[in-house]
Design a protein around this motif. Structure first.
Motif, PDB file in Angstrom:
ATOM      1  N   TRP A  38       0.811  -1.216   0.000  1.00 30.28           N
ATOM      2  CA  TRP A  38       0.000   0.000   0.000  1.00 30.28           C
ATOM      3  C   TRP A  38       0.840   1.259   0.000  1.00 30.28           C
ATOM      4  O   TRP A  38       0.309   2.356  -0.206  1.00 30.28           O
ATOM      5  CB  TRP A  38      -0.979  -0.047   1.171  1.00 30.28           C
ATOM      6  CG  TRP A  38      -1.926  -1.191   0.993  1.00 30.28           C
ATOM      7  CD1 TRP A  38      -1.924  -2.382   1.654  1.00 30.28           C
ATOM      8  CD2 TRP A  38      -2.986  -1.284   0.030  1.00 30.28           C
ATOM      9  NE1 TRP A  38      -2.911  -3.206   1.180  1.00 30.28           N
ATOM     10  CE2 TRP A  38      -3.584  -2.563   0.178  1.00 30.28           C
ATOM     11  CE3 TRP A  38      -3.489  -0.409  -0.940  1.00 30.28           C
ATOM     12  CZ2 TRP A  38      -4.660  -2.979  -0.612  1.00 30.28           C
ATOM     13  CZ3 TRP A  38      -4.566  -0.821  -1.725  1.00 30.28           C
ATOM     14  CH2 TRP A  38      -5.133  -2.086  -1.551  1.00 30.28           C
ATOM     15  N   ASP A  39       2.143   1.131   0.215  1.00 27.66           N
ATOM     16  CA  ASP A  39       3.023   2.281   0.006  1.00 27.66           C
ATOM     17  C   ASP A  39       3.124   2.613  -1.479  1.00 27.66           C
ATOM     18  O   ASP A  39       3.391   3.758  -1.852  1.00 27.66           O
ATOM     19  CB  ASP A  39       4.415   2.009   0.572  1.00 27.66           C
ATOM     20  CG  ASP A  39       5.068   0.783  -0.064  1.00 27.66           C
ATOM     21  OD1 ASP A  39       4.447  -0.312  -0.029  1.00 27.66           O
ATOM     22  OD2 ASP A  39       6.178   0.911  -0.599  1.00 27.66           O
TER      23      ASP A  39
ATOM     24  N   GLY B 173      -0.989   3.178  -2.528  1.00 29.16           N
ATOM     25  CA  GLY B 173      -1.460   4.390  -1.875  1.00 29.16           C
ATOM     26  C   GLY B 173      -2.288   4.115  -0.635  1.00 29.16           C
ATOM     27  O   GLY B 173      -3.218   3.312  -0.665  1.00 29.16           O
ATOM     28  N   LEU B 174      -1.961   4.810   0.459  1.00 30.95           N
ATOM     29  CA  LEU B 174      -2.715   4.642   1.699  1.00 30.95           C
ATOM     30  C   LEU B 174      -4.150   5.136   1.555  1.00 30.95           C
ATOM     31  O   LEU B 174      -5.087   4.515   2.054  1.00 30.95           O
ATOM     32  CB  LEU B 174      -2.025   5.408   2.835  1.00 30.95           C
ATOM     33  CG  LEU B 174      -0.610   4.963   3.218  1.00 30.95           C
ATOM     34  CD1 LEU B 174      -0.121   5.752   4.412  1.00 30.95           C
ATOM     35  CD2 LEU B 174      -0.584   3.481   3.525  1.00 30.95           C
TER      36      LEU B 174
ATOM     37  N   VAL C 156       6.380   7.441   3.290  1.00 35.37           N
ATOM     38  CA  VAL C 156       5.246   7.866   2.475  1.00 35.37           C
ATOM     39  C   VAL C 156       4.992   9.351   2.708  1.00 35.37           C
ATOM     40  O   VAL C 156       5.134   9.860   3.816  1.00 35.37           O
ATOM     41  CB  VAL C 156       3.974   7.046   2.780  1.00 35.37           C
ATOM     42  CG1 VAL C 156       4.127   5.623   2.292  1.00 35.37           C
ATOM     43  CG2 VAL C 156       3.647   7.068   4.261  1.00 35.37           C
TER      44      VAL C 156
ATOM     45  N   GLY D  79       0.170   9.744   0.557  1.00 35.10           N
ATOM     46  CA  GLY D  79       0.113   8.326   0.887  1.00 35.10           C
ATOM     47  C   GLY D  79       0.906   7.418  -0.013  1.00 35.10           C
ATOM     48  O   GLY D  79       0.755   6.197   0.054  1.00 35.10           O
ATOM     49  N   PHE D  80       1.803   7.966  -0.845  1.00 35.03           N
ATOM     50  CA  PHE D  80       2.618   7.166  -1.751  1.00 35.03           C
ATOM     51  C   PHE D  80       4.088   7.260  -1.370  1.00 35.03           C
ATOM     52  O   PHE D  80       4.532   8.270  -0.833  1.00 35.03           O
ATOM     53  CB  PHE D  80       2.454   7.633  -3.197  1.00 35.03           C
ATOM     54  CG  PHE D  80       1.068   7.455  -3.748  1.00 35.03           C
ATOM     55  CD1 PHE D  80       0.668   6.235  -4.272  1.00 35.03           C
ATOM     56  CD2 PHE D  80       0.158   8.498  -3.720  1.00 35.03           C
ATOM     57  CE1 PHE D  80      -0.608   6.058  -4.777  1.00 35.03           C
ATOM     58  CE2 PHE D  80      -1.127   8.338  -4.222  1.00 35.03           C
ATOM     59  CZ  PHE D  80      -1.516   7.112  -4.754  1.00 35.03           C
ATOM     60  N   ARG D  81       4.864   6.209  -1.687  1.00 33.37           N
ATOM     61  CA  ARG D  81       6.280   6.212  -1.326  1.00 33.37           C
ATOM     62  C   ARG D  81       7.130   6.957  -2.337  1.00 33.37           C
ATOM     63  O   ARG D  81       8.307   7.185  -2.136  1.00 33.37           O
ATOM     64  CB  ARG D  81       6.786   4.804  -1.077  1.00 33.37           C
ATOM     65  CG  ARG D  81       7.487   3.987  -2.168  1.00 33.37           C
ATOM     66  CD  ARG D  81       6.798   3.731  -3.357  1.00 33.37           C
ATOM     67  NE  ARG D  81       7.478   2.817  -4.276  1.00 33.37           N
ATOM     68  CZ  ARG D  81       7.288   2.899  -5.562  1.00 33.37           C
ATOM     69  NH1 ARG D  81       6.506   3.828  -6.081  1.00 33.37           N
ATOM     70  NH2 ARG D  81       7.864   2.040  -6.382  1.00 33.37           N
TER      71      ARG D  81
ATOM     72  N   TYR E 244      11.691   9.670  -4.535  1.00 32.86           N
ATOM     73  CA  TYR E 244      11.331   8.734  -3.469  1.00 32.86           C
ATOM     74  C   TYR E 244      11.386   9.472  -2.134  1.00 32.86           C
ATOM     75  O   TYR E 244      12.401  10.088  -1.790  1.00 32.86           O
ATOM     76  CB  TYR E 244      12.274   7.539  -3.454  1.00 32.86           C
ATOM     77  CG  TYR E 244      12.133   6.659  -4.677  1.00 32.86           C
ATOM     78  CD1 TYR E 244      11.265   5.576  -4.681  1.00 32.86           C
ATOM     79  CD2 TYR E 244      12.852   6.931  -5.833  1.00 32.86           C
ATOM     80  CE1 TYR E 244      11.118   4.778  -5.811  1.00 32.86           C
ATOM     81  CE2 TYR E 244      12.716   6.143  -6.971  1.00 32.86           C
ATOM     82  CZ  TYR E 244      11.841   5.073  -6.946  1.00 32.86           C
ATOM     83  OH  TYR E 244      11.702   4.289  -8.077  1.00 32.86           O
TER      84      TYR E 244
ATOM     85  N   HIS F  61      15.424   2.548   0.018  1.00 33.97           N
ATOM     86  CA  HIS F  61      14.785   2.103   1.253  1.00 33.97           C
ATOM     87  C   HIS F  61      15.881   1.787   2.252  1.00 33.97           C
ATOM     88  O   HIS F  61      17.055   1.694   1.886  1.00 33.97           O
ATOM     89  CB  HIS F  61      13.911   0.861   1.018  1.00 33.97           C
ATOM     90  CG  HIS F  61      14.687  -0.379   0.698  1.00 33.97           C
ATOM     91  ND1 HIS F  61      15.130  -0.683  -0.567  1.00 33.97           N
ATOM     92  CD2 HIS F  61      15.105  -1.404   1.504  1.00 33.97           C
ATOM     93  CE1 HIS F  61      15.785  -1.832  -0.555  1.00 33.97           C
ATOM     94  NE2 HIS F  61      15.794  -2.287   0.697  1.00 33.97           N
TER      95      HIS F  61
ATOM     96  N   ASN G 291       3.289  -3.139   5.937  1.00 39.94           N
ATOM     97  CA  ASN G 291       2.283  -2.067   5.984  1.00 39.94           C
ATOM     98  C   ASN G 291       2.143  -1.401   7.346  1.00 39.94           C
ATOM     99  O   ASN G 291       1.304  -0.507   7.505  1.00 39.94           O
ATOM    100  CB  ASN G 291       0.913  -2.566   5.516  1.00 39.94           C
ATOM    101  CG  ASN G 291       0.915  -2.928   4.045  1.00 39.94           C
ATOM    102  OD1 ASN G 291       1.501  -2.248   3.226  1.00 39.94           O
ATOM    103  ND2 ASN G 291       0.242  -4.021   3.698  1.00 39.94           N
TER     104      ASN G 291
ATOM    105  N   ILE H 251       2.987   1.280  10.073  1.00 39.62           N
ATOM    106  CA  ILE H 251       3.454   2.652   9.936  1.00 39.62           C
ATOM    107  C   ILE H 251       4.126   3.104  11.232  1.00 39.62           C
ATOM    108  O   ILE H 251       3.637   2.846  12.331  1.00 39.62           O
ATOM    109  CB  ILE H 251       2.284   3.602   9.595  1.00 39.62           C
ATOM    110  CG1 ILE H 251       1.748   3.275   8.190  1.00 39.62           C
ATOM    111  CG2 ILE H 251       2.707   5.068   9.655  1.00 39.62           C
ATOM    112  CD1 ILE H 251       0.498   4.034   7.806  1.00 39.62           C
TER     113      ILE H 251
END
Length: 300
Positions: free
Chosen positions: A56-57, A60-61, A165, A169-171, A183, A269, A295, A297
């Motif tokens: 979901w990263d 999108g959250l 994120v 909501g995106f990495r 990123y 990462h 997932n 957080i």
């Protein structure tokens, strides 16, 4: 373009499948509430699996939140339509609902198997979170290979890959950008998760633009810290960011480097894992009492 295929499949599973499941639930028109309940539960369990394993990263959250609402609305509308129908199932049960029953058992078993993988395997050692200044999310982590691609590796069985994120909501800005600055986690401050001594350091390797990878130097730029009985490795650091040398003493929360994209990695990462300094076996860790699973957080 080959590196985009897994990403396309992932997005299809995370987005297209839940939309299809919501449509399936909304369109159910069964003779009884019992038959409706079987088919609705089948779809909900499948959706639950997607929520567990989805990245979901990347998807999108907020996308996840919208999909949850969509599925719940479809469920509510479908329930309302079936509310006054009888509960009785058509007999014989196996002949009338065999396919649904098999599917339901399969999804329930898979969901339970993965859900157990989100729990600690034993008694993890609690460390401090190794990043500062953002909203971070575990991309790989857990005690199942479907949740953590490191799980099959003896020394990295409990390893985690952590991204960040942004507000949307995106990495990253874009699905798979080659520009490292897109990123969110790139350049984030990496800090020591414990008080100890630097066992080894590697720096000087270049940060590569995705999807290029340096398979000859798996960890890339990294630092290994001896923390009592553990050796904790922080990997894929930014070139030139490591601020310590072997033998240095470090305290918890002290800066040790910055997130980069060096080594055998597909995108920026922070990789972290710990091993028992005596046996060399993987050691399970937690951050401030929370095990890093896919997932989850952490905000710092």
């Amino acid at each position: 373009m080959e590196h985009l295929l897994p990403l396309a499949i992932l997005l299809a599973v995370c987005i297209a499948f839940p939309i299809g499941l919501a449509w399936r639930i909304a369109k159910l028109d069964e003779a009884s509430r019992g038959a409706w309940a079987l088919k609705a539960a089948d779809s909900l369990l499948f959706f639950g699996l997607i929520l567990l394993v989805g990245r979901w990263d990347i998807a999108g959250l907020w996308t996840r939140a919208v999909l949850v609402v969509l599925v719940l609305l479809a469920f509510a509308a479908s329930w309302w339509r079936h509310a006054r129908r009888p509960w009785a199932l058509v007999r014989p049960l196996w002949r009338a609902h065999g396919v649904t029953l098999v599917s339901l058992v399969f999804y329930a078993t898979a969901f339970g198997y993965l859900a157990v993988g989100l729990a600690p395997a034993g008694s993890p050692t609690s460390l401090a979170f190794p990043l500062e200044g953002g909203r971070f999310m575990v991309a790989q982590g857990g005690n199942r290979t479907l949740l953590n691609h490191h799980h099959a590796h003896r020394r990295q069985r409990h390893a985690s890959d952590i991204v960040a994120v942004g507000p949307a909501g995106f990495r990253a800005i874009g699905a798979a950008p080659a520009d490292l600055s897109r990123y969110v986690v790139h350049g984030a401050k990496v800090v020591s998760p414990c008080t100890g001594t630097v066992a080894s350091v590697r720096d000087g390797l270049p940060d590569l633009a995705p999807p290029r990878r340096d398979k000859a130097n798996a960890s890339g730029n990294h630092i290994v810290i001896r923390c009592d009985a553990l050796q904790v490795e922080l990997a894929h650091l930014r070139q030139g960011s490591v601020v310590h040398k072997a033998g240095d003493a470090v305290t918890v929360g002290q800066r040790v480097g910055a997130v980069g994209n060096s080594g055998n990695t597909t995108e920026p990462h922070l990789h972290i894992h710990a091993v028992d300094a005596v046996t060399g076996e993987a050691a399970e860790i937690a951050f401030d009492g929370e095990v890093p699973v896919r997932n989850r957080i952490f905000e710092r």
